[in-house]
Design a protein around this motif. Structure first.
Motif, PDB file in Angstrom:
ATOM      1  N   SER A  68       1.210  -1.199  -0.024  1.00  0.00           N
ATOM      2  CA  SER A  68       0.189   0.065   0.093  1.00  0.00           C
ATOM      3  C   SER A  68       0.751   1.250   0.170  1.00  0.00           C
ATOM      4  CB  SER A  68      -0.884  -0.207   1.817  1.00  0.00           C
ATOM      5  OG  SER A  68      -0.115  -0.159   2.765  1.00  0.00           O
ATOM      6  N   HIS A  69       2.098   1.546   0.071  1.00  0.00           N
ATOM      7  CA  HIS A  69       3.228   2.383   0.126  1.00  0.00           C
ATOM      8  C   HIS A  69       3.552   2.953  -1.335  1.00  0.00           C
ATOM      9  CE1 HIS A  69       5.139   1.058   3.581  1.00  0.00           C
ATOM     10  NE2 HIS A  69       3.510   1.425   4.242  1.00  0.00           N
ATOM     11  N   LEU A  87      -6.067  -8.064   1.295  1.00  0.00           N
ATOM     12  CA  LEU A  87      -6.487  -7.593   2.301  1.00  0.00           C
ATOM     13  C   LEU A  87      -6.073  -6.021   1.479  1.00  0.00           C
ATOM     14  CD1 LEU A  87      -6.457  -9.376   6.037  1.00  0.00           C
ATOM     15  CD2 LEU A  87      -8.539  -8.078   4.082  1.00  0.00           C
ATOM     16  N   PHE A  88      -4.615  -5.912   1.154  1.00  0.00           N
ATOM     17  CA  PHE A  88      -3.975  -4.771   1.418  1.00  0.00           C
ATOM     18  C   PHE A  88      -3.674  -3.880  -0.271  1.00  0.00           C
ATOM     19  CE2 PHE A  88      -3.472  -6.142   5.176  1.00  0.00           C
ATOM     20  CZ  PHE A  88      -4.003  -4.822   5.948  1.00  0.00           C
ATOM     21  N   ASP A  89      -4.015  -5.236  -0.995  1.00  0.00           N
ATOM     22  CA  ASP A  89      -2.508  -4.517  -2.447  1.00  0.00           C
ATOM     23  C   ASP A  89      -3.750  -4.248  -3.182  1.00  0.00           C
ATOM     24  OD1 ASP A  89      -1.557  -3.919  -4.941  1.00  0.00           O
ATOM     25  OD2 ASP A  89      -1.679  -6.415  -5.211  1.00  0.00           O
ATOM     26  N   ARG A  90      -4.753  -1.985  -2.815  1.00  0.00           N
ATOM     27  CA  ARG A  90      -5.617  -1.884  -3.599  1.00  0.00           C
ATOM     28  C   ARG A  90      -5.483  -0.777  -4.384  1.00  0.00           C
ATOM     29  NH1 ARG A  90      -5.320  -0.188   1.529  1.00  0.00           N
ATOM     30  NH2 ARG A  90      -7.336  -1.477   3.638  1.00  0.00           N
ATOM     31  N   ASP A  91      -4.249  -0.979  -5.329  1.00  0.00           N
ATOM     32  CA  ASP A  91      -4.298  -1.383  -6.600  1.00  0.00           C
ATOM     33  C   ASP A  91      -3.678  -2.790  -7.334  1.00  0.00           C
ATOM     34  OD1 ASP A  91      -4.374   1.421  -5.762  1.00  0.00           O
ATOM     35  OD2 ASP A  91      -1.846   2.203  -5.145  1.00  0.00           O
ATOM     36  N   LYS A  92      -3.424  -3.789  -6.936  1.00  0.00           N
ATOM     37  CA  LYS A  92      -3.768  -4.996  -7.842  1.00  0.00           C
ATOM     38  C   LYS A  92      -2.183  -4.807  -8.720  1.00  0.00           C
ATOM     39  CE  LYS A  92      -8.034  -5.751  -7.058  1.00  0.00           C
ATOM     40  NZ  LYS A  92      -7.950  -6.466  -5.678  1.00  0.00           N
ATOM     41  N   PRO A 254       1.968 -17.924  -1.745  1.00  0.00           N
ATOM     42  CA  PRO A 254       1.680 -17.991  -3.406  1.00  0.00           C
ATOM     43  C   PRO A 254       2.922 -16.459  -3.678  1.00  0.00           C
ATOM     44  CG  PRO A 254       0.211 -16.423  -1.826  1.00  0.00           C
ATOM     45  CD  PRO A 254       0.919 -18.036  -1.113  1.00  0.00           C
ATOM     46  N   LEU A 255       3.477 -17.391  -4.819  1.00  0.00           N
ATOM     47  CA  LEU A 255       4.338 -16.214  -5.756  1.00  0.00           C
ATOM     48  C   LEU A 255       4.048 -15.264  -6.095  1.00  0.00           C
ATOM     49  CD1 LEU A 255       7.491 -15.697  -5.380  1.00  0.00           C
ATOM     50  CD2 LEU A 255       7.638 -17.191  -7.310  1.00  0.00           C
ATOM     51  N   GLY A 256       4.093 -14.709  -6.450  1.00  0.00           N
ATOM     52  CA  GLY A 256       3.215 -13.027  -7.557  1.00  0.00           C
ATOM     53  C   GLY A 256       4.702 -12.249  -7.853  1.00  0.00           C
ATOM     54  N   PHE A 257       4.223 -11.030  -9.110  1.00  0.00           N
ATOM     55  CA  PHE A 257       4.958 -10.968  -9.828  1.00  0.00           C
ATOM     56  C   PHE A 257       4.510  -9.141  -9.189  1.00  0.00           C
ATOM     57  CE2 PHE A 257       6.650  -7.728 -13.541  1.00  0.00           C
ATOM     58  CZ  PHE A 257       7.586  -7.943 -13.153  1.00  0.00           C
ATOM     59  N   VAL A 258       5.768  -8.304  -9.023  1.00  0.00           N
ATOM     60  CA  VAL A 258       5.274  -6.777  -8.962  1.00  0.00           C
ATOM     61  C   VAL A 258       6.179  -5.974 -10.077  1.00  0.00           C
ATOM     62  CG1 VAL A 258       4.932  -5.109  -7.149  1.00  0.00           C
ATOM     63  CG2 VAL A 258       5.507  -7.425  -6.263  1.00  0.00           C
ATOM     64  N   ASP A 259       5.379  -5.304 -10.627  1.00  0.00           N
ATOM     65  CA  ASP A 259       5.863  -4.678 -11.904  1.00  0.00           C
ATOM     66  C   ASP A 259       6.710  -3.148 -10.878  1.00  0.00           C
ATOM     67  OD1 ASP A 259       7.256  -3.603 -14.191  1.00  0.00           O
ATOM     68  OD2 ASP A 259       5.279  -4.387 -15.066  1.00  0.00           O
TER      69      ASP A 259
END
Lengths: 521, 371
Positions: A68-69, A87-92, A254-259
């Protein structure tokens, strides 16, 4: 003409090399501590691809909050459960979140304890656990539900069982009075808590060294497998696995990508890494490390009856509630249901704290004591908590007591803010006063006690004096350290080691350190 | 070096020949296309696509065929079926085409005054129930599931829903290993099409016919209660499918999802599928009777995108859609090639039409209301 061609060819060759090697890629993975055992598998893959990988270990909640930062400082997330991202990744920002391995959150009990309770080789329901705790026959270590995924999993399963309702928990369910009493009883069995499942397992092992082993702990099946391997090595009795028959929660890692704009190479590397971790070869290795595979049964795992381990056994899972319900349930835990905490804050106001240090300390304490600020990151106090603020320099300046209710917060905040930085430093005098404060608190056994000792300097040495007093007290009272400025960490480390606590680094952010320590009592 | 120069010369020669014979007829750009093997009039079209078809449009064979035969390149951006036709943040970006997962969305697009020029169903995939072998066996013994043509299973939805509404437990149905009550889980019906389709199926079942706005008013509470009891619902069909495989029988005993998802999983993960299907607890696909089908219409919003409707129904593309991604063709039939999936039904019977857009809007409003 010929020279031109030669230059052209050189350029082609160079660009071909560039496309092959590319600029060196750094890849940061924000990961839950339970993945520590799996890091070598990832690092081998990174080395083979000439990518510099770094693991940034954080609690699952912290990973969610970091999203969320504005600037998340990582390229991938690997929390214990997707719910924290939800819960926290509002910007997907997280993409392609895919489970890598599973592990249910269960209760591991010293085998002799499980035998005494008659729990060997038979199904154990949550109601059996409630009864044992109520009769004072059982206590355990459990991670904080608001700071650690394993703690949240154990807690949600307790809620579900207490409701006797196998459907997903709703907001209305949380108000059921009978349920609250049952869960309070279950959580009153918490002997110590922690913000991390890995640290909780260390705490169990350290308690053996002190000769007073805890009865057991709520943790991942995988962490119990690792702990039992270590216990076997030491010739100690194993932790016997209890799978509550009315359902448990599980990590699915789960492993996810953050661009963050690193372009195609980072994305391609992520895809390859995810594929690698899901390959049959790596999945088999994960099973050997006590995990259940991402898909299908753990057929290659060797069952170990000595601690009731059989990864091919079916585990009934509770249904995950809606995110809004999870959030409300966590607030309920933090403010009402957990075993109340009794926290003594020893705050260094010696001369060296003057200026920015003093300001930062006051700000950090305002944050930790005010409900609205603290509740944003789920570390708020509840009305049942007890708090004592003790500012010190070379001596104790005074003790201010209050509850964790919002009504008491202004008094406690004033007790911090009225101080100016002056004088020498004696951390031991304050710690000793804190010990006395805890012993003098009426009905002290109700609470999870802790001393939080924050300092920026080197103390006059009265260590032995304090440690003698601590031993005489004969209670399990951890002394957590928070460092600031050029604090002498060795002094705090010694206290933390002797009292089975840990030291938090407050040099980059005191506020963060105070927040982290809240997960430990 | 010399070799390179010679090659260059041959290339020039070739284009010279082509130039003299063809330039008058088709113009220089067409000639370049003939030489390089690409269609000259490449048109790039952008639009929103349901996530379940993303792998299809990324498939190099699909891209190649669209480009060579039709001169089309797709820039496909993932969006939920519901949001792509109704969320102003997306529609005002001016997509040239939309490819949602339900023909109801074409109606919704018209209602929302989007400039729909053409719409045509391209793929079909029936909504199915996925379970695990011990659960399917118990359901068969209890009379909820039947085997047909010794090849595939059907599940009687009216009976299963009655068991769910009565809050029967797994033990009541003869599954002692599972704790708690029987439920089918699916995705969030307000975001994702498989949940949306399941809501439509429930509305049809409770109404005894194709649901109407009136029947939704009457049955809304019962439908909403079932969705509430599911707890956390994932936002996308793909994530939900992953959870089914990951949590297994202990966490996801029954889910509603698309038939294409199992087929595509098998094609993409032959190794993992081999391990799964030979395990003691195996995935089992059950065809609900009745069921609804998810029909994926391509919606053209700009003249340039009109040819897409014909292109996507090209027989070769339709065959690829089945053999590599598990989508049935525009008429709901399976292709010639593709995987030999145990338990697959050649035809899908007991299809009930989706309710109309007005009914689905009323249903979504009811499901979105806080309970």
């Amino acid at each position: 003409m010929r020279r031109l061609l030669r230059h052209g060819l050189a350029a082609v060759l160079l660009s071909a090399l560039g496309a092959c090697g590319g600029p060196p890629l750094d890849f940061v993975i924000a990961s839950g501590s339970e993945n520590r055992t799996l890091e070598p598998i990832v690092q081998d893959f990174c080395r083979a691809r000439r990518v510099t990988c770094r693991f940034d270990y954080q609690g699952s909640l912290d990973i969610g909050l970091a999203l969320s930062h504005e600037s998340a400082a990582f390229d991938a997330v690997w929390p214990a459960n997707a719910i924290w991202i939800e819960l926290f990744d509002r910007d997907k920002r997280v993409r392609d979140l895919t489970p890598i391995a599973r592990s249910p959150v269960i209760l591991g009990l010293r085998r002799s304890k499980a035998e005494a309770l008659g729990w060997i080789g038979r199904p154990v329901a949550t109601s059996d656990i409630v009864e044992a705790v109520r009769d004072k026959k059982l206590s355990y270590l459990a991670s904080s539900a608001t700071q650690s995924n394993s703690g949240a999993g154990a807690y949600l399963a307790m809620l579900s069982a207490a409701l006797g309702s196998p459907d997903a928990i709703t907001l209305a369910d949380l108000k059921t009075p009978g349920m609250q009493d049952t869960v309070k009883t279950l959580l009153s069995g918490t002997a110590r808590t922690a913000g991390s499942s890995a640290w909780l397992a260390d705490l169990y092992l350290r308690s053996l060294e002190g000769g007073t082993a805890y009865d057991g702990m709520w943790n991942y099946e995988a962490v119990l497998a690792e702990t039992n391997a270590e216990l076997k090595r030491r010739g100690a009795e194993p932790l016997y696995a209890i799978y509550p028959s009315d359902g448990v929660a599980a990590a699915n890692s789960p492993l996810g990508f953050v661009d963050r704009g690193k372009g195609v190479p980072a994305r391609n590397f992520f895809d390859a890494l995810q594929k690698h971790l899901l390959s049959a070869e790596v999945q088999t290795r994960l099973v050997a490390l006590g995990r259940r595979p991402a898909v299908g049964e753990a057929r290659s795992a060797v069952p170990d009856p000595s601690w009731n381990y059989d990864a091919s056994r079916l585990v009934a899972l509770i249904r995950m509630p809606e995110p809004a319900v999870v959030r409300a349930a966590l607030d309920l835990y933090q403010e009402a249901l957990r075993r109340p905490s009794l926290t003594v804050y020893c705050l260094d106001f010696s001369g060296s704290m003057g200026g920015p240090g003093e300001d930062e300390l006051k700000k950090a304490m305002r944050f930790v004591l005010s409900h609205d600020e603290a509740s944003r990151v789920l570390v708020q106090n509840g009305p049942a908590d007890r708090i004592a603020v003790i500012p010190f320099d070379s001596r104790v300046r005074g003790v201010t007591r209050g509850s964790g209710s919002t009504a008491d917060a202004p008094t406690l905040i004033r007790a911090v803010e009225s101080n100016d930085a002056t004088g020498g430093t004696n951390i031991y005098a304050c710690a000793k006063a804190g010990l006395q404060e805890i012993r003098d608190t009426p009905d002290t056994g109700r609470y999870l006690p802790a001393i939080v000792l924050m300092t920026d300097g080197r103390s006059e040495n009265y260590q032995q004096d304090f440690l003698d007093a601590w031993r005489n007290a004969g209670a399990d009272i951890p002394v957590f350290g928070v460092t600031f400025g050029d604090a002498d960490k060795t002094q705090l480390d010694t206290l933390a080691d002797a009292t089975r606590a840990r030291v938090f680094d407050g040099r980059t952010s005191l506020r963060e350190a105070f927040r982290a320590v809240r997960g430990y009592n | 070096m010399a070799l390179n120069r010679r090659n260059l010369g041959i290339g020039l020669l070739a284009s010279g020949i082509a130039g003299t014979t063809g330039v008058a007829l088709v113009g220089p750009r067409r000639i370049e296309g003939l030489i390089t093997g690409t269609n000259p009039d490449q048109v790039a079209l952008w639009g929103f696509i349901g996530g379940e078809k993303l792998d299809f449009v990324k498939n190099p064979k699909v891209r190649d065929l669209l480009s060579r035969r039709y001169g089309l390149t797709l820039d496909a951006r993932r969006a939920g079926s519901v949001e792509m036709v109704s969320d102003a943040a997306l529609t005002r970006q001016g997509p040239q085409w939309l490819w949602p997962a339900s023909s109801v969305m074409a109606q919704l697009a018209r209602r929302n005054a989007l400039p729909v020029r053409r719409d045509d169903v391209v793929f079909n995939s029936p909504l199915v129930i996925y379970s695990w072998s011990p659960v399917a066996e118990a359901l068969e013994n209890a009379g909820y599931v039947e085997r047909r043509e010794n090849a595939f299973y059907i599940v009687k939805m009216a009976e299963l829903m009655e068991a769910i509404v009565k809050r029967l437990s797994w033990k009541d149905l003869g599954v002692p290993d599972l704790y708690g009550r029987v439920i089918v889980t699916t995705t969030d019906p307000l975001k994702s099409n498989s949940g949306f389709s399941f809501a439509a199926l429930l509305a049809n079942l409770f109404s005894g016919d194709v649901a109407s706005p009136e029947s939704v008013v009457r049955d809304g509470d019962r439908i909403a209660t079932i969705f509430d009891r599911m707890g956390y619902k994932e936002a996308s069909s793909g994530t939900h499918w992953n959870s089914y495989l990951t949590e297994g029988m202990g966490g996801k005993p029954l889910i509603a999802a698309y038939e294409s998802q199992l087929v595509e999983f098998i094609l993409a993960n032959p190794e993992r599928w081999n391990a799964l299907k030979s395990a003691r607890i195996r995935p089992v696909m059950l065809y609900p009777a009745p069921t609804v089908t998810s029909s994926h219409p391509i919606i053209s919003l700009a003249a340039a995108a009109d040819p897409l409707v014909a292109a996507l129904t090209d027989p070769d593309l339709q065959e690829l859609a089945w053999s590599e991604h598990g989508f049935r063709g525009k008429l709901g039939s399976v292709g010639r090639g593709g995987p030999s999936v145990e338990g697959l039904s050649q035809t899908v019977s007991s299809l009930v039409p989706m309710p109309d857009a007005a009914t689905m809007l009323a249903l979504m409003q009811r499901l979105g209301a806080p309970s």
